[in-house]
Design an enzyme around this catalytic site. Structure first.
Site, PDB file in Angstrom:
ATOM      1  N   SER A 154       0.852  -1.184   0.000  1.00  0.00           N
ATOM      2  CA  SER A 154       0.000   0.000   0.000  1.00  0.00           C
ATOM      3  C   SER A 154       0.885   1.230   0.000  1.00  0.00           C
ATOM      4  O   SER A 154       2.061   1.173   0.411  1.00  0.00           O
ATOM      5  CB  SER A 154      -0.893  -0.001   1.248  1.00  0.00           C
ATOM      6  OG  SER A 154      -1.513   1.254   1.442  1.00  0.00           O
ATOM      7  N   TYR A 167      -2.438  -1.204  10.188  1.00  0.00           N
ATOM      8  CA  TYR A 167      -2.342  -1.382   8.737  1.00  0.00           C
ATOM      9  C   TYR A 167      -0.968  -0.952   8.232  1.00  0.00           C
ATOM     10  O   TYR A 167      -0.315  -1.688   7.481  1.00  0.00           O
ATOM     11  CB  TYR A 167      -3.443  -0.570   8.069  1.00  0.00           C
ATOM     12  CG  TYR A 167      -3.555  -0.772   6.574  1.00  0.00           C
ATOM     13  CD1 TYR A 167      -4.071  -1.948   6.064  1.00  0.00           C
ATOM     14  CD2 TYR A 167      -3.173   0.229   5.680  1.00  0.00           C
ATOM     15  CE1 TYR A 167      -4.199  -2.137   4.685  1.00  0.00           C
ATOM     16  CE2 TYR A 167      -3.294   0.054   4.315  1.00  0.00           C
ATOM     17  CZ  TYR A 167      -3.808  -1.134   3.815  1.00  0.00           C
ATOM     18  OH  TYR A 167      -3.927  -1.312   2.467  1.00  0.00           O
TER      19      TYR A 167
END
Length: 280
Positions: A154, A167
């Site tokens: 990401s 995350y």
């Protein structure tokens, strides 16, 4: 047809034609679009995901000539992932490409986020990727032709963001693993690509884990109206081009490019660049 960012000559084969591709997280989002495009290009697919129904829906959308097999797999289950790798090779005879795409988003502050949620996010995003790579790696090394591994991280694996500590931590871990793996496999037939998507239009916000004090409607609205600017189909095309080339890194979307630039140029002060550009 575009290959490696250019138009292919008439009769020029696509990298994926006839290759066996293992893809996790294939039930929705980027994973589903990767499966559809790979099938269109003539790849044979071993699709994995947690939910059989969504996998079957992806399988039905793969209407081209390539063979498609589905495996209901929890990537956190090491034995199940090993069975997935063995089943792929039993079905197709080999594996040439692994796309470790399975993942989950988490939103919430560190104080209000439970240890269990930290463990879950790290287990799926990082642990699931490690399980997938280790299960398939011996088969890739023995493929007898150029092979590929891609890990889908990401933009938040390049820079940290408030309310996203679990995350970000998992995606930073993926980055370190992938860069180490790339160096380790440099002398072999296996090229390793780290993929860093920015905001992509998928259901990831709708299925995210949330801390108790976070409102899902606000998260979904913010993500879908302000963050997700790249289509999942476009992301899939960018990923497949970069992986075919054996590129070390693939950035998807202007936000991912900005995150990468800010991290390199400003170091720990990247937030200032982000805020400055966002006002332009």
């Amino acid at each position: 047809m575009t290959i490696f960012g250019r138009e292919a000559k008439v009769g020029e084969p696509d990298f994926y034609a006839g290759r066996v591709v293992a893809l996790t997280g294939a039930g929705s989002g980027i994973g589903r679009e990767l499966a559809i495009e790979l099938n269109r290009r003539g790849a044979h697919l071993a699709l994995a995901g947690r939910h059989d129904q969504s996998l079957r829906e992806t399988q039905k959308l793969c209407t081209a000539s390539g063979d498609v097999e589905v495996f209901q797999v929890d990537v956190c289950d090491r034995a199940a992932v090993a069975d997935y790798a063995a089943g792929t090779v039993d079905r197709f005879g080999r594996c040439d490409v692994v796309l470790a795409n399975a993942g989950i988003l988490h939103v919430g502050g560190v104080e209000s986020t439970s240890h269990e949620d930290f463990d879950t996010v790290m287990g799926i995003n990082f642990g699931g990727m490690v399980n997938s790579v280790k299960a398939f790696l011996p088969h890739l090394l023995s493929a007898g032709q150029p092979a590929r591994i891609a890990t889908v991280s990401s933009a938040l694996g390049l820079i940290g963001a408030a309310e996203h500590a679990p995350y970000c931590a998992s995606k930073f871990a993926m980055r370190g693993f992938t860069e180490s793996l790339r160096a380790e496999l440099a002398p072999t037939n296996v090229a390793v690509t780290a993929v860093y998507p920015g905001g992509v239009r998928t259901s990831i916000a709708r299925t995210a884990l949330l801390a108790p004090d976070v409102d899902r409607r606000e998260v979904v609205t913010r993500f879908e109206e302000q963050v997700a600017r790249t289509g999942a189909d476009e992301a899939a095309h960018i990923i497949l081009a970069g992986v075919a080339q054996g590129r070390a890194q693939v950035l998807i979307g202007a936000d991912a490019w900005l995150a990468g630039l800010a991290a390199r140029v400003a170091g720990p002060h990247f937030g200032r660049i982000i805020k400055l550009v966002s006002k332009l």
